[in-house]
Enzyme design. Structure first.
Site, short mmCIF file in Angstrom:
data_model
loop_
_atom_site.label_atom_id
_atom_site.label_comp_id
_atom_site.label_asym_id
_atom_site.label_seq_id
_atom_site.Cartn_x
_atom_site.Cartn_y
_atom_site.Cartn_z
N TYR A 264 -2.35 -1.53 10.39
CA TYR A 264 -1.56 -1.27 9.13
C TYR A 264 -0.81 -1.16 8.61
O TYR A 264 0.21 -1.76 7.73
CB TYR A 264 -3.02 -0.50 8.47
CG TYR A 264 -3.70 -0.93 6.92
CD1 TYR A 264 -3.69 -2.11 6.59
CD2 TYR A 264 -2.78 -0.38 5.69
CE1 TYR A 264 -3.87 -2.06 5.38
CE2 TYR A 264 -2.92 0.16 4.55
CZ TYR A 264 -3.33 -1.64 4.02
OH TYR A 264 -4.38 -1.52 2.96
N SER B 276 0.82 -1.06 0.16
CA SER B 276 -0.30 -0.05 -0.36
C SER B 276 0.71 1.61 0.42
O SER B 276 2.16 1.14 0.44
CB SER B 276 -0.49 0.32 1.62
OG SER B 276 -1.26 0.67 1.71
P1 NAD Z 1 -11.43 -6.08 -0.73
O1 NAD Z 1 -10.92 -6.24 1.36
O2 NAD Z 1 -12.19 -5.57 -1.17
O3 NAD Z 1 -10.69 -7.79 -1.30
C1 NAD Z 1 -9.67 -8.04 -0.02
C2 NAD Z 1 -10.23 -9.65 -0.05
O4 NAD Z 1 -9.02 -10.90 0.83
C3 NAD Z 1 -11.48 -9.75 0.37
O5 NAD Z 1 -12.02 -10.92 -0.44
C4 NAD Z 1 -11.01 -10.73 1.81
O6 NAD Z 1 -12.14 -11.42 1.93
C5 NAD Z 1 -9.33 -11.48 1.47
N1 NAD Z 1 -9.57 -11.74 2.78
C6 NAD Z 1 -9.19 -10.76 4.03
N2 NAD Z 1 -9.20 -12.15 4.98
C7 NAD Z 1 -8.16 -13.43 4.07
C8 NAD Z 1 -7.40 -14.33 4.84
N3 NAD Z 1 -7.08 -13.96 6.18
N4 NAD Z 1 -7.64 -15.15 3.71
C9 NAD Z 1 -7.77 -14.98 2.98
N5 NAD Z 1 -8.13 -14.59 2.17
C10 NAD Z 1 -8.65 -12.83 3.34
O7 NAD Z 1 -10.27 -5.33 -0.56
P2 NAD Z 1 -9.17 -4.65 -1.55
O8 NAD Z 1 -8.80 -3.92 -2.27
O9 NAD Z 1 -9.11 -5.75 -2.95
O10 NAD Z 1 -7.42 -5.61 -1.01
C11 NAD Z 1 -6.72 -6.44 -1.71
C12 NAD Z 1 -5.86 -5.61 -1.01
O11 NAD Z 1 -5.35 -4.10 -1.60
C13 NAD Z 1 -5.22 -6.19 0.20
O12 NAD Z 1 -3.73 -6.67 0.39
C14 NAD Z 1 -5.39 -4.26 1.07
O13 NAD Z 1 -4.64 -4.25 1.74
C15 NAD Z 1 -4.96 -3.41 -0.91
N6 NAD Z 1 -4.57 -2.00 -0.61
C16 NAD Z 1 -6.21 -2.33 -0.55
C17 NAD Z 1 -6.25 -0.03 -0.47
C18 NAD Z 1 -7.50 0.52 -1.32
O14 NAD Z 1 -8.29 1.08 -1.24
N7 NAD Z 1 -8.47 -0.84 -1.47
C19 NAD Z 1 -5.63 0.37 -0.50
C20 NAD Z 1 -4.17 0.27 -0.23
C21 NAD Z 1 -3.64 -1.01 -0.32
#
Ligand code: NAD
Length: 253
Positions: free
Chosen positions: A152, A139
């Site tokens: 985080y 991130s």
């Molecule tokens: P999201 O919440 O839509 O997707 C995350 C997915 O991870 C979900 O489907 C959830 O069920 C799954 N998950 C959570 N815990 C888990 C576990 N213990 N085992 C297996 N699966 C698990 O959000 P996203 O944005 O698609 O997130 C993907 C990545 O991007 C994450 O690592 C997040 O930290 C990172 N990220 C997201 C953002 C944002 O603004 N959405 C910004 C920076 C980084």
């Protein structure tokens, strides 16, 4: 041209925003894809929506060693190899100052975002045979601090360390390891953060973020998928051990 023809990819967090968008793009580019997620219901929904003969799924909690072993075994049984590992699953925890941060939430964020990525690398990378690409979703919070997001921010920095070590340990085997650093992304995680930070007026949070992103908007999940595709494909064959920011200019502002 299909940029991932014949490649086999595992995507954790594959039911969520970035994971699902990446699964769709990888399938379009000729890959065989295994999506892994803790949420069975959403995983099934994603799988039926993507509806592709080269897609299968595994329910797994990435913070558990056995679950990581299971999806690796599934992938090898179905496809016989692993070329691409997108270690993307993660959770946001809550937004509270360190003094008020609940210890159990801290432990949970560490278990998923840090140990989960480490376990994935530990179980997947040794099974990659003739080269490969590992992409880890960090991130912008893996490169700078954000008040209130101690757990985080700590985990997203820590997995940059895992990426660097894994890149060095596997360079001779031609396995590349890189991180992706999204700014705010327009998906479910952001909706949860908005509600946590401002339950009464989540739209205010959106405005706050938009004002610190020079492009003036959140990213869409598919804009992160495009970076994952570049790092998964041979077009990035000389790139390893690097951080790749996709944030509409947020970090440089
Ligand atoms: P999201 O919440 O839509 O997707 C995350 C997915 O991870 C979900 O489907 C959830 O069920 C799954 N998950 C959570 N815990 C888990 C576990 N213990 N085992 C297996 N699966 C698990 O959000 P996203 O944005 O698609 O997130 C993907 C990545 O991007 C994450 O690592 C997040 O930290 C990172 N990220 C997201 C953002 C944002 O603004 N959405 C910004 C920076 C980084």
């Amino acid at each position: 041209m299909e940029r991932l023809n014949g490649k086999v990819a595992i995507i954790t967090g594959g039911a969520g925003g970035i994971g699902k968008a990446t699964a769709k793009l990888f399938l379009e580019q000729g890959a065989k894809v295994v999506i892994v997620d803790i949420n069975k219901e959403v995983l099934e929904k994603t799988s039926s929506e993507l509806d592709h003969e080269n897609l299968s799924y595994c329910v797994a909690d990435i913070s558990k060693a056995e679950d990581n072993e299971n999806y690796v075994e599934h992938t090898l049984e179905v496809h016989g190899k692993i070329d691409i590992f997108f270690a993307n699953a993660g959770i946001e925890g809550v937004s509270r100052p360190i003094a008020e941060y609940p210890e159990e939430t801290f432990d949970k964020v560490i278990a998923v975002n840090l140990k989960g990525v480490w376990l994935g690398c530990k179980h997947v990378i040794p099974k990659m045979k003739k080269g490969g690409s590992v992409i880890i979703t960090s991130s912008v919070a893996g490169l700078k601090g954000f008040a209130g997001l101690g757990a985080y921010v700590a985990t997203k920095h820590a997995i940059v360390g895992i990426m660097r070590v894994a890149a060095l340990e596997n360079a001779e085997r031609k396995i590349r390891v890189n991180t992706i650093h999204p700014g705010p992304v327009n998906n479910d995680m952001m909706r949860r953060i908005e509600k946590d930070v401002s339950p009464e007026n989540p739209k205010e949070v959106l405005k706050g973020f938009e004002s610190v992103v020079p492009f003036g908007r959140y990213a869409e999940s598919n804009e992160l998928a495009e970076m994952a595709l570049f790092l998964a494909s041979d077009e990035s064959k000389y790139i390893t051990g690097c951080t790749h920011v996709v944030d509409g200019g947020m970090l440089t502002a």
